[in-house]
Scaffold this motif. Structure first.
Motif, PDB file in Angstrom:
ATOM      1  N   ILE A  76       0.812  -1.214   0.000  1.00 34.47           N
ATOM      2  CA  ILE A  76       0.000   0.000   0.000  1.00 34.47           C
ATOM      3  C   ILE A  76       0.854   1.276   0.000  1.00 34.47           C
ATOM      4  O   ILE A  76       0.324   2.373  -0.225  1.00 34.47           O
ATOM      5  CB  ILE A  76      -0.984   0.022   1.188  1.00 34.47           C
ATOM      6  CG1 ILE A  76      -0.231  -0.101   2.527  1.00 34.47           C
ATOM      7  CG2 ILE A  76      -2.014  -1.083   1.033  1.00 34.47           C
ATOM      8  CD1 ILE A  76      -1.129   0.070   3.735  1.00 34.47           C
ATOM      9  N   HIS A  77       2.162   1.133   0.232  1.00 39.30           N
ATOM     10  CA  HIS A  77       3.063   2.291   0.148  1.00 39.30           C
ATOM     11  C   HIS A  77       4.121   2.094  -0.955  1.00 39.30           C
ATOM     12  O   HIS A  77       5.183   2.705  -0.909  1.00 39.30           O
ATOM     13  CB  HIS A  77       3.742   2.535   1.496  1.00 39.30           C
ATOM     14  CG  HIS A  77       2.782   2.902   2.587  1.00 39.30           C
ATOM     15  ND1 HIS A  77       2.216   4.155   2.681  1.00 39.30           N
ATOM     16  CD2 HIS A  77       2.266   2.178   3.607  1.00 39.30           C
ATOM     17  CE1 HIS A  77       1.403   4.185   3.733  1.00 39.30           C
ATOM     18  NE2 HIS A  77       1.422   2.996   4.308  1.00 39.30           N
ATOM     19  N   TYR A  78       3.777   1.273  -1.939  1.00 38.38           N
ATOM     20  CA  TYR A  78       4.689   0.911  -3.020  1.00 38.38           C
ATOM     21  C   TYR A  78       4.982   2.084  -3.953  1.00 38.38           C
ATOM     22  O   TYR A  78       6.072   2.200  -4.513  1.00 38.38           O
ATOM     23  CB  TYR A  78       4.047  -0.250  -3.791  1.00 38.38           C
ATOM     24  CG  TYR A  78       4.586  -0.604  -5.137  1.00 38.38           C
ATOM     25  CD1 TYR A  78       5.664  -1.478  -5.259  1.00 38.38           C
ATOM     26  CD2 TYR A  78       3.987  -0.119  -6.297  1.00 38.38           C
ATOM     27  CE1 TYR A  78       6.133  -1.843  -6.512  1.00 38.38           C
ATOM     28  CE2 TYR A  78       4.452  -0.474  -7.549  1.00 38.38           C
ATOM     29  CZ  TYR A  78       5.531  -1.342  -7.650  1.00 38.38           C
ATOM     30  OH  TYR A  78       5.987  -1.695  -8.884  1.00 38.38           O
ATOM     31  N   SER A  79       4.001   2.961  -4.136  1.00 42.14           N
ATOM     32  CA  SER A  79       4.104   4.075  -5.083  1.00 42.14           C
ATOM     33  C   SER A  79       3.084   5.133  -4.688  1.00 42.14           C
ATOM     34  O   SER A  79       2.230   4.910  -3.808  1.00 42.14           O
ATOM     35  CB  SER A  79       3.813   3.590  -6.507  1.00 42.14           C
ATOM     36  OG  SER A  79       2.457   3.154  -6.599  1.00 42.14           O
ATOM     37  N   LYS A  80       3.157   6.283  -5.337  1.00 39.08           N
ATOM     38  CA  LYS A  80       2.158   7.322  -5.096  1.00 39.08           C
ATOM     39  C   LYS A  80       0.772   6.818  -5.479  1.00 39.08           C
ATOM     40  O   LYS A  80      -0.228   7.109  -4.804  1.00 39.08           O
ATOM     41  CB  LYS A  80       2.513   8.585  -5.892  1.00 39.08           C
ATOM     42  CG  LYS A  80       1.630   9.783  -5.568  1.00 39.08           C
ATOM     43  CD  LYS A  80       1.788  10.197  -4.117  1.00 39.08           C
ATOM     44  CE  LYS A  80       0.956  11.431  -3.802  1.00 39.08           C
ATOM     45  NZ  LYS A  80       1.004  11.771  -2.348  1.00 39.08           N
ATOM     46  N   ASP A  88      -3.096  -0.269   8.955  1.00 32.87           N
ATOM     47  CA  ASP A  88      -1.918  -0.083   8.102  1.00 32.87           C
ATOM     48  C   ASP A  88      -0.727  -0.780   8.758  1.00 32.87           C
ATOM     49  O   ASP A  88      -0.324  -0.426   9.866  1.00 32.87           O
ATOM     50  CB  ASP A  88      -1.671   1.421   7.958  1.00 32.87           C
ATOM     51  CG  ASP A  88      -0.491   1.762   7.047  1.00 32.87           C
ATOM     52  OD1 ASP A  88       0.334   0.878   6.763  1.00 32.87           O
ATOM     53  OD2 ASP A  88      -0.390   2.948   6.644  1.00 32.87           O
ATOM     54  N   PHE A  89      -0.181  -1.806   8.072  1.00 34.91           N
ATOM     55  CA  PHE A  89       1.044  -2.471   8.509  1.00 34.91           C
ATOM     56  C   PHE A  89       2.222  -2.100   7.608  1.00 34.91           C
ATOM     57  O   PHE A  89       3.205  -2.815   7.551  1.00 34.91           O
ATOM     58  CB  PHE A  89       0.862  -3.995   8.491  1.00 34.91           C
ATOM     59  CG  PHE A  89       0.029  -4.533   9.636  1.00 34.91           C
ATOM     60  CD1 PHE A  89       0.516  -4.527  10.930  1.00 34.91           C
ATOM     61  CD2 PHE A  89      -1.230  -5.056   9.403  1.00 34.91           C
ATOM     62  CE1 PHE A  89      -0.232  -5.028  11.978  1.00 34.91           C
ATOM     63  CE2 PHE A  89      -1.997  -5.559  10.441  1.00 34.91           C
ATOM     64  CZ  PHE A  89      -1.500  -5.545  11.739  1.00 34.91           C
ATOM     65  N   PHE A  90       2.087  -1.037   6.890  1.00 36.50           N
ATOM     66  CA  PHE A  90       3.041  -0.502   5.924  1.00 36.50           C
ATOM     67  C   PHE A  90       3.110  -1.345   4.652  1.00 36.50           C
ATOM     68  O   PHE A  90       2.764  -0.875   3.588  1.00 36.50           O
ATOM     69  CB  PHE A  90       4.454  -0.330   6.503  1.00 36.50           C
ATOM     70  CG  PHE A  90       5.347   0.462   5.569  1.00 36.50           C
ATOM     71  CD1 PHE A  90       5.181   1.836   5.449  1.00 36.50           C
ATOM     72  CD2 PHE A  90       6.305  -0.143   4.786  1.00 36.50           C
ATOM     73  CE1 PHE A  90       5.965   2.581   4.566  1.00 36.50           C
ATOM     74  CE2 PHE A  90       7.093   0.589   3.908  1.00 36.50           C
ATOM     75  CZ  PHE A  90       6.923   1.959   3.798  1.00 36.50           C
ATOM     76  N   PHE A  91       3.565  -2.589   4.738  1.00 34.08           N
ATOM     77  CA  PHE A  91       3.680  -3.399   3.520  1.00 34.08           C
ATOM     78  C   PHE A  91       2.358  -4.050   3.130  1.00 34.08           C
ATOM     79  O   PHE A  91       2.185  -4.461   1.983  1.00 34.08           O
ATOM     80  CB  PHE A  91       4.779  -4.449   3.663  1.00 34.08           C
ATOM     81  CG  PHE A  91       6.162  -3.857   3.590  1.00 34.08           C
ATOM     82  CD1 PHE A  91       6.676  -3.391   2.390  1.00 34.08           C
ATOM     83  CD2 PHE A  91       6.934  -3.726   4.728  1.00 34.08           C
ATOM     84  CE1 PHE A  91       7.942  -2.817   2.316  1.00 34.08           C
ATOM     85  CE2 PHE A  91       8.204  -3.153   4.665  1.00 34.08           C
ATOM     86  CZ  PHE A  91       8.704  -2.706   3.465  1.00 34.08           C
ATOM     87  N   ILE A  92       1.437  -4.161   4.077  1.00 33.61           N
ATOM     88  CA  ILE A  92       0.081  -4.609   3.751  1.00 33.61           C
ATOM     89  C   ILE A  92      -0.913  -3.744   4.520  1.00 33.61           C
ATOM     90  O   ILE A  92      -0.582  -3.144   5.540  1.00 33.61           O
ATOM     91  CB  ILE A  92      -0.167  -6.105   4.077  1.00 33.61           C
ATOM     92  CG1 ILE A  92      -0.091  -6.353   5.587  1.00 33.61           C
ATOM     93  CG2 ILE A  92       0.778  -7.004   3.309  1.00 33.61           C
ATOM     94  CD1 ILE A  92      -0.563  -7.743   5.989  1.00 33.61           C
TER      95      ILE A  92
END
Length: 259
Positions: free
Chosen positions: A213-217, A237-241
């Motif tokens: 979810i934080h891979y790109s804008k 929000d776990f940052f990567f998922i």
């Protein structure tokens, strides 16, 4: 373009921002979220599937080159070493453990995964007793490699459907899932469209899990839009998922948990 992935420095900066605002179980109060922080996170670390990790290690060393179609990149055909795919596309062990434990915690009997890749995370999901996995993969060559791994591991509770998601989602008519894990097309429009389309395959208690979810804008915009969606209640929000609940009994609240 918004869909261009962030570089390492941008990811690192985003992670620091996430880490500083993330809470542990002592910082959250709603029972659903507290149970995730208290029970799921600790249990996830304890999952040990050495045979699956052995398959991951083998993939990372493979020199085999394959041609495959990536529908997430406008249907482009690529040639890549399996090792390169394994090193960049596979979900790290830590997050495969977390997703597997989330499936167990929600007593999920039917799980849908969009984006099989080489099948390592799928194998983690399939190790939950009594759970049936339906996974969608765009490319047959990649799916065949994943199927070989599942055969090696003795996993028989996985059904893989091959083809463009826009076509294969139509084959799910009448089916509902307890957990839906979306790890396919990492762009804004398809991510939001899958969430809309998959409402017909969800119940009030279905948990949606979104990858990167934080891979790109683009993906950060998608995540912000998902949080405000009329169907969405709580998110984590776990940052990567990211987790999205559509349970109307839950309050509209958004949480960031440290993992």
């Amino acid at each position: 373009m918004g869909s261009k992935p962030y570089g390492r420095l941008a990811i690192a900066a985003a992670y620091v921002k996430y880490y500083l605002r993330a809470k542990n179980k002592h910082g959250v109060h709603p029972p659903t979220v507290y149970a995730i922080a208290d029970k799921v996170l600790g249990a996830a670390y304890k999952i040990k599937h050495l045979d699956i990790e052995s398959e991951r290690a083998r993939l990372k060393k493979s020199k085999q080159v394959i041609s495959f179609t990536d529908y997430g990149k406008y249907g482009s055909i690529f040639e890549k070493k399996i090792a390169d795919i394994a090193n960049t596309a596979l979900k790290p062990k830590k997050y495969a453990q977390l997703i597997s434990q989330l499936v167990a915690h929600h007593n999920a009997k039917d799980v849908l995964e969009l984006g099989t890749s080489l099948g390592i995370t799928t194998a983690y999901l399939a190790r939950n007793e009594g759970t049936e996995i339906h996974t969608l993969e765009g490319d047959r060559t990649v799916a065949d490699i994943a199927q070989h791994i599942w055969n090696q591991l003795g996993l028989q509770n996985i059904k893989c459907t091959i083809g463009n998601f826009d076509a294969t989602l139509d084959q799910l008519q009448g089916k509902t899932f307890d957990v839906i894990y979306i790890d396919g097309n990492h762009k804004l429009e398809p991510t939001l469209r899958y969430f809309e389309v998959l409402q017909q395959h969800a119940t009030a208690k279905t948990l949606f899990i979104f990858d990167d979810i934080h891979y790109s804008k683009d993906m950060e915009n998608a995540w912000d839009t998902l949080k405000e969606h009329s169907k969405t209640t709580s998110t984590i929000d776990f940052f990567f998922i990211g987790l999205v609940y559509i349970d109307s009994s839950l309050s509209k609240q958004h949480f960031t948990l440290r993992y």
